[in-house]
Enzyme design. Structure first.
Site, PDB file in Angstrom:
ATOM      1  N   GLU A 209      58.776  27.927 -41.555  1.00 44.41           N
ATOM      2  CA  GLU A 209      59.726  28.601 -42.444  1.00 44.41           C
ATOM      3  C   GLU A 209      61.093  27.971 -42.277  1.00 44.41           C
ATOM      4  OE1 GLU A 209      60.214  32.877 -42.225  1.00 44.41           O
ATOM      5  OE2 GLU A 209      58.057  33.191 -42.243  1.00 44.41           O
TER       6      GLU A 209
HETATM    7  C1  PNW Z   1      61.867  35.644 -41.469  1.00 44.00           C
HETATM    8  N1  PNW Z   1      65.904  40.415 -39.131  1.00 44.00           N
HETATM    9  O1  PNW Z   1      62.367  36.460 -40.473  1.00 44.00           O
HETATM   10  C2  PNW Z   1      60.539  36.160 -41.933  1.00 44.00           C
HETATM   11  O2  PNW Z   1      59.442  35.555 -41.334  1.00 44.00           O
HETATM   12  C3  PNW Z   1      60.386  36.216 -43.409  1.00 44.00           C
HETATM   13  O3  PNW Z   1      59.426  37.172 -43.704  1.00 44.00           O
HETATM   14  C4  PNW Z   1      61.724  36.511 -44.060  1.00 44.00           C
HETATM   15  O4  PNW Z   1      61.624  36.724 -45.421  1.00 44.00           O
HETATM   16  C5  PNW Z   1      62.656  35.369 -43.728  1.00 44.00           C
HETATM   17  O5  PNW Z   1      62.832  35.299 -42.345  1.00 44.00           O
HETATM   18  C6  PNW Z   1      64.022  35.468 -44.336  1.00 44.00           C
HETATM   19  O6  PNW Z   1      64.722  36.566 -43.862  1.00 44.00           O
HETATM   20  C7  PNW Z   1      63.274  37.425 -40.284  1.00 44.00           C
HETATM   21  O7  PNW Z   1      66.190  40.504 -37.941  1.00 44.00           O
HETATM   22  C8  PNW Z   1      63.672  37.580 -38.963  1.00 44.00           C
HETATM   23  O8  PNW Z   1      66.395  41.173 -39.978  1.00 44.00           O
HETATM   24  C9  PNW Z   1      64.516  38.537 -38.569  1.00 44.00           C
HETATM   25  C10 PNW Z   1      65.002  39.408 -39.523  1.00 44.00           C
HETATM   26  C11 PNW Z   1      64.630  39.290 -40.848  1.00 44.00           C
HETATM   27  C12 PNW Z   1      63.748  38.303 -41.227  1.00 44.00           C
END
Ligand code: PNW
EC number: 3.2.1.21
Length: 557
Positions: free
Chosen positions: A412
């Site tokens: 990602e």
């Molecule tokens: C990623 N937080 O992680 C995810 O794997 C995806 O699903 C997500 O859409 C992407 O990032 C973009 O945000 C995240 O702490 C990790 O709020 C942490 C958080 C949110 C998303």
């Protein structure tokens, strides 16, 4: 190459010269940060895009699907911006063909998506098998294979069956076997076609955001110890699913199994102060190392974590560390349970050392760090995710040095824009151009074994706490329209070009600027007598006189 086995406060000075900060002789000097690198990835580089089940599928209760913790959470008013939820999302449950169309147009080699556990086992257990859910994934996988797109499948991307949360979710040790059985079923059912598995997406987020901060479901705010217990169970569950693949499927299916870990690059406040460099390393160990150290190194937590949490626990008057420990047998079971390194990377932060308070007890305070933004980073629609492309190269180098140069997949990487931005997403183009170039530098200049890049995300989707207010998509989705029409943004066209070119070959219009002169070109140097200095002139005159005398002498012979 780096030995990190000492007990006590870690002093990893040597390592920082390679990865931390703008060292004079570092290959990643200040100047290279700003230089654009032209070049391409090797043939066969795995370009892809990523999504996750809860964020795109919708069909939250369609055809016998069970509820997940995210269904429960989003149905409670006040939890998500605008009270948005994933009930319909991009409606991908009913739009396989539309999603395929975008994937084929982009000409990606891989598609990373996740399986919704409660769509397959509505109450989490095999006995509740929902055939229609299985049919959906079979259809999707078959269509991908038909178009030569490799499925990269995440087994669990946070949407836990609610019935399993009702028995305490990941804080319950029996989840290890329950998860293993779910994975076993998925390997058995889809493994003839799926050759790339990730057990968990971002276990750090599950443990800390779910059970520490409590911002994500299950909404539990126990920062002192729940995250540590949960991570302990997640690591064992991951290892168990890895061994099941090894024991029962690897020989016939020939796939690989890993886990997608997340890391923010952490830059020390001042690279010349060892204490600050140590603090930055500690931050990386507490986030990435928490999971990567046991799996990719020695089956155990990083020394920095054992030391910090152990010390704090003692000062807090506890009889044992809040960080659980593994038995020798468990260490051996966990060590080496990933075939490649999968990393989700978005942002960069700056860290400095602080001596944190002892109360309240928290994973956050255990680290003795304070976090700031880095100056040369840019704001995005998600406040916490500022962009700084150069951090990606440093992170990849850190992984290379710390974990013995593993094969790496970026599973990602992406940036958000306000969903009001429909197609003109110039900032995302800049993001892809600069982040992927840093990945290319890591590969071509630093020898990082980067095998694939997966952009987050194929299309705008349910963005967790932000609902539909921001989107990471290469495609815009109209969430107000019942058909959820998808429209390519400019970045989709740009990503297509990058994939077609396999990176950033030197552009045609730049090529004439590089080249050679013709054969026999007269290279020389010039001076002017008036410009050369006095001493040089005296030396020349004396030289000429001596030569003249030698000449006169030779003639007289
Ligand atoms: C990623 N937080 O992680 C995810 O794997 C995806 O699903 C997500 O859409 C992407 O990032 C973009 O945000 C995240 O702490 C990790 O709020 C942490 C958080 C949110 C998303």
């Amino acid at each position: 190459r780096l030995i990190l086995t000492q007990v006590g406060p870690p002093q990893h000075q040597a390592k920082y010269n390679l990865c931390h900060g703008d060292f004079k002789f570092s290959p990643q000097s200040k100047f290279q940060k700003k230089l654009y690198h032209y070049g391409t990835f090797p043939v066969g580089f795995q370009w892809g895009v990523s999504t996750s089940a809860y964020q795109i599928e919708g069909g939250w209760n369609a055809d016998g699907k069970g509820s997940s913790t995210w269904d429960t959470f989003t149905h409670k008013p006040g939890m998500i911006q605008n009270n948005d939820n994933g009930d319909v999302a991009c409606d991908s449950y009913n739009k396989i063909e539309e999603d395929l169309y975008m994937l084929r147009a982009l000409k990606v080699k891989t598609y990373r998506f996740s399986l919704s556990w409660p769509r397959i086992f509505p109450n989490g257990y095999r006995a509740s098998l929902n055939k229609k859910g299985v049919d959906y994934y079979n259809r999707l996988i078959d269509r991908l294979i038909r178009y030569n797109i490799t499925p990269m499948v995440t087994l669990h991307h946070w949407d836990l069956p609610q019935a399993l949360q009702d028995i305490n979710g990941w804080d319950n040790i029996t989840m290890i076997d329950i998860f293993n059985d779910y994975c076993d079923f998925c390997y058995e059912t889809f493994g003839d076609r799926v050759k790339f598995w990730m057990t968990f997406n971002q276990p750090h987020t599950i443990a800390w955001v779910g059970y520490g901060l409590g911002a994500f479901p299950p909404n539990i705010k126990k920062p002192a110890d729940a995250p540590y217990r949960v991570a302990h169970n997640l690591l064992k569950a991951h290892a168990s699913a890895y061994h099941t693949y090894d024991d029962k499927y690897r020989k016939t299916q020939h796939g690989l199994v890993s886990i997608s870990l997340n890391a923010d690059w952490v830059e020390p406040l001042d690279v010349n102060i060892p204490r600050e460099v140590d603090a930055a390393d500690r931050a990386l160990q507490f986030q990435l190392g928490w999971f990567a150290h046991p799996i990719f190194k020695n089956g155990d937590y990083p020394d920095a974590m054992k030391w910090q949490v152990g010390n704090k626990s003692e000062l807090q008057g506890l009889s044992e560390s809040r960080l659980p420990s593994f038995t020798e047998g468990e260490k051996a079971y966990i060590q080496g349970t990933a075939d490649v390194f999968c990393i989700n990377a978005y942002t960069t932060r700056r860290v400095h050392h602080v001596t944190s308070r002892l109360s309240p007890k928290s994973y956050e305070f255990d680290q003795d760090i304070a976090i700031k933004d880095v100056e040369d980073s840019q704001e995005t629609a998600v406040k916490e995710l500022r962009t700084a492309a150069w951090g990606l190269r440093r992170l990849l180098n850190w992984i290379k040095e710390e974990y013995g140069n593993p094969e790496i997949y970026i599973t990602e990487n992406g940036v958000s824009t306000n969903t009001a931005t429909t197609d003109d997403d110039t900032y995302r183009i800049f993001f892809l151009k600069t982040y992927i170039d840093e990945a290319l530098k890591a590969h071509n200049l630093d020898g990082v074994q980067l095998k694939g890049y997966t952009a987050w995300s194929l299309m705008d989707a349910f963005e967790w706490l932000n609902g539909y207010s921001v989107g990471f998509g290469l495609h815009h989705v109209d969430f107000k329209h019942p058909d959820r029409p998808r429209t390519p943004k400019r970045s989709a066209h740009y990503y297509y070009d990058i994939i077609r070119d396999n990176g950033f070959p030197l552009p045609e219009e730049e090529k004439p600027l590089y080249g050679n002169f013709c054969e026999g070109f007269a290279w020389s140097v010039a001076t002017a007598s008036y410009q050369v200095n006095k001493i040089f002139i005296i030396v020349c005159i004396v030289g000429i006189r001596i030569s003249a005398e030698i000449l006169t002498f030779l003639c007289s012979l």
